[in-house]
Scaffold this active site. Sequence first.
Site, PDB file in Angstrom:
ATOM      1  N   GLY A  16       0.687  -1.854  -0.240  1.00 35.54           N
ATOM      2  CA  GLY A  16       0.429   0.347  -0.119  1.00 35.54           C
ATOM      3  C   GLY A  16       0.725   1.386   0.418  1.00 35.54           C
ATOM      4  O   GLY A  16      -0.160   2.373   0.408  1.00 35.54           O
ATOM      5  N   ASN A  18       2.124   2.981  -2.372  1.00 32.63           N
ATOM      6  CA  ASN A  18       0.746   3.823  -3.130  1.00 32.63           C
ATOM      7  C   ASN A  18      -0.266   4.832  -2.586  1.00 32.63           C
ATOM      8  O   ASN A  18      -0.692   6.147  -3.167  1.00 32.63           O
ATOM      9  CB  ASN A  18       0.809   3.536  -4.945  1.00 32.63           C
ATOM     10  CG  ASN A  18       2.355   3.393  -5.684  1.00 32.63           C
ATOM     11  OD1 ASN A  18       2.165   3.838  -6.007  1.00 32.63           O
ATOM     12  ND2 ASN A  18       2.548   2.333  -6.226  1.00 32.63           N
ATOM     13  N   LYS A  94      -5.501  -8.200  -8.942  1.00 34.31           N
ATOM     14  CA  LYS A  94      -7.046  -9.090  -9.363  1.00 34.31           C
ATOM     15  C   LYS A  94      -7.944  -8.025 -10.878  1.00 34.31           C
ATOM     16  O   LYS A  94      -7.554  -6.867 -10.816  1.00 34.31           O
ATOM     17  CB  LYS A  94      -8.228  -9.165  -8.372  1.00 34.31           C
ATOM     18  CG  LYS A  94      -7.784  -9.474  -7.469  1.00 34.31           C
ATOM     19  CD  LYS A  94      -8.053 -12.083  -7.769  1.00 34.31           C
ATOM     20  CE  LYS A  94      -6.876 -12.346  -6.421  1.00 34.31           C
ATOM     21  NZ  LYS A  94      -6.751 -13.789  -7.388  1.00 34.31           N
ATOM     22  N   ILE A  96     -10.949  -6.167 -13.054  1.00 37.39           N
ATOM     23  CA  ILE A  96     -11.299  -6.165 -12.641  1.00 37.39           C
ATOM     24  C   ILE A  96     -13.000  -6.495 -13.097  1.00 37.39           C
ATOM     25  O   ILE A  96     -12.643  -6.166 -14.212  1.00 37.39           O
ATOM     26  CB  ILE A  96     -11.376  -4.517 -12.580  1.00 37.39           C
ATOM     27  CG1 ILE A  96     -10.333  -3.988 -12.102  1.00 37.39           C
ATOM     28  CG2 ILE A  96     -12.758  -3.813 -12.299  1.00 37.39           C
ATOM     29  CD1 ILE A  96     -10.135  -3.447 -10.158  1.00 37.39           C
ATOM     30  N   ASN A 110      -5.118   2.533 -13.103  1.00 40.09           N
ATOM     31  CA  ASN A 110      -4.206   2.140 -13.193  1.00 40.09           C
ATOM     32  C   ASN A 110      -2.949   2.178 -13.168  1.00 40.09           C
ATOM     33  O   ASN A 110      -2.519   2.902 -14.002  1.00 40.09           O
ATOM     34  CB  ASN A 110      -4.502   0.517 -14.096  1.00 40.09           C
ATOM     35  CG  ASN A 110      -3.260  -0.648 -13.011  1.00 40.09           C
ATOM     36  OD1 ASN A 110      -2.553  -1.076 -11.907  1.00 40.09           O
ATOM     37  ND2 ASN A 110      -2.437  -1.322 -13.969  1.00 40.09           N
ATOM     38  N   HIS A 112       0.814   1.401 -13.184  1.00 33.44           N
ATOM     39  CA  HIS A 112       1.795  -0.070 -13.947  1.00 33.44           C
ATOM     40  C   HIS A 112       3.524   0.443 -13.800  1.00 33.44           C
ATOM     41  O   HIS A 112       3.953   1.013 -14.126  1.00 33.44           O
ATOM     42  CB  HIS A 112       1.573  -0.315 -15.107  1.00 33.44           C
ATOM     43  CG  HIS A 112       2.277  -1.709 -15.866  1.00 33.44           C
ATOM     44  ND1 HIS A 112       1.747  -2.913 -14.649  1.00 33.44           N
ATOM     45  CD2 HIS A 112       3.447  -1.822 -16.557  1.00 33.44           C
ATOM     46  CE1 HIS A 112       2.633  -4.127 -15.572  1.00 33.44           C
ATOM     47  NE2 HIS A 112       3.912  -3.304 -16.509  1.00 33.44           N
ATOM     48  N   ASP A 153      -3.273  -4.050 -18.720  1.00 30.63           N
ATOM     49  CA  ASP A 153      -2.881  -3.016 -19.257  1.00 30.63           C
ATOM     50  C   ASP A 153      -3.139  -2.727 -20.248  1.00 30.63           C
ATOM     51  O   ASP A 153      -2.069  -2.412 -21.249  1.00 30.63           O
ATOM     52  CB  ASP A 153      -1.636  -3.761 -18.696  1.00 30.63           C
ATOM     53  CG  ASP A 153      -1.077  -4.157 -17.017  1.00 30.63           C
ATOM     54  OD1 ASP A 153      -2.095  -3.682 -16.166  1.00 30.63           O
ATOM     55  OD2 ASP A 153      -0.489  -5.548 -17.365  1.00 30.63           O
ATOM     56  N   GLU A 182       6.561   6.276  -9.094  1.00 29.26           N
ATOM     57  CA  GLU A 182       5.365   6.027  -8.915  1.00 29.26           C
ATOM     58  C   GLU A 182       4.839   6.722  -7.120  1.00 29.26           C
ATOM     59  O   GLU A 182       3.526   7.221  -8.213  1.00 29.26           O
ATOM     60  CB  GLU A 182       5.083   4.453  -8.372  1.00 29.26           C
ATOM     61  CG  GLU A 182       5.138   3.135  -9.697  1.00 29.26           C
ATOM     62  CD  GLU A 182       4.643   2.364  -8.947  1.00 29.26           C
ATOM     63  OE1 GLU A 182       4.010   1.663  -9.109  1.00 29.26           O
ATOM     64  OE2 GLU A 182       5.665   1.201  -9.105  1.00 29.26           O
TER      65      GLU A 182
HETATM   66  C1  GAR Z   1       3.264  -0.920  -7.822  1.00 29.66           C
HETATM   67  O1  GAR Z   1       4.616  -0.743  -7.789  1.00 29.66           O
HETATM   68  C2  GAR Z   1       2.579  -0.683  -8.975  1.00 29.66           C
HETATM   69  O2  GAR Z   1       2.971  -0.388  -9.733  1.00 29.66           O
HETATM   70  C3  GAR Z   1       2.640  -2.346  -8.976  1.00 29.66           C
HETATM   71  O3  GAR Z   1       2.462  -3.467  -7.289  1.00 29.66           O
HETATM   72  C4  GAR Z   1       3.193  -2.181  -7.076  1.00 29.66           C
HETATM   73  C5  GAR Z   1       2.168  -1.737  -6.008  1.00 29.66           C
HETATM   74  O4  GAR Z   1       2.862  -1.394  -4.331  1.00 29.66           O
HETATM   75  N1  GAR Z   1       1.376  -2.377  -9.603  1.00 29.66           N
HETATM   76  C6  GAR Z   1       1.552  -3.735 -10.376  1.00 29.66           C
HETATM   77  O5  GAR Z   1       2.029  -4.637 -11.100  1.00 29.66           O
HETATM   78  C7  GAR Z   1       0.296  -3.477 -11.142  1.00 29.66           C
HETATM   79  N2  GAR Z   1       0.786  -4.870 -12.416  1.00 29.66           N
HETATM   80  P1  GAR Z   1       2.581  -0.565  -3.330  1.00 29.66           P
HETATM   81  O6  GAR Z   1       1.448  -1.718  -2.935  1.00 29.66           O
HETATM   82  O7  GAR Z   1       3.225  -0.529  -2.290  1.00 29.66           O
HETATM   83  O8  GAR Z   1       1.712   0.490  -3.420  1.00 29.66           O
END
Ligand code: GAR
Length: 201
Positions: A16, A18, A94, A96, A110, A112, A153, A182
């Site tokens: 979590g 982000n 997951k 959607i 989203n 990525h 994606d 990010e």
């Molecule tokens: C992040 O790096 C996000 O970009 C990636 O999961 C991580 C979650 O980190 N998402 C994907 O790969 C989606 N395809 P977080 O839980 O610390 O935010």
Amino acid sequence: MKLNELTLAVFASGRGSNLQAIINSIEAHELDCRICFVLSNNSDSGALEIAREKNIPAIHLSEKKFFAETFEISLLKVLEDYRPDLIVLAGYMKLIPKVVIEKYRNRILNIHPALLPKFGGKGMYGMTVHKSVFESKEKYSGVSVHLVNENYDEGKILYQEKIDISDCNSPEEIATKVLKVEHTVYPKVLKLICDNKLNLN
Ligand code: GAR
């Protein structure tokens, strides 16, 4: 509550960070948004813990506990109860359901951790992405924010930032460098949407 404030539902499966970056930006008054709930398929996720600490409704909804159809109904019910303006996927692993995509067409985002359309698609998430980027000896990776459609994606790319990774010697180093960016990107994109500077349609 201000009239122009955007309400966000944040979906997250893991730690979590982000979500935390978005919360930080709201608390710093840089972002005129309110998170109306956080949803996770994972009861142990850091994201749910962060939400509880902040008194944001934290909802655990796992399709494992349901038949596909009842899961969709439950998810639609949560959305109906809170009526978010946007659904923000922040490390939600997951797919959607189609009914939700249809109902929230162009309102699901989203993030990525790579430069889509490269290194995206089913199974491409988290460290798997960074390992592939490393193995492909890429000099650049990046962060993409895109609209979510029925396929992993593949929705319209709204924003990208390119990152020089030529100094990275492992997938972990790439992950660290990308994640730092990010944390600035989601707040930046959400602000553009709030300020009507980024049209989702
Ligand atoms: C992040 O790096 C996000 O970009 C990636 O999961 C991580 C979650 O980190 N998402 C994907 O790969 C989606 N395809 P977080 O839980 O610390 O935010």
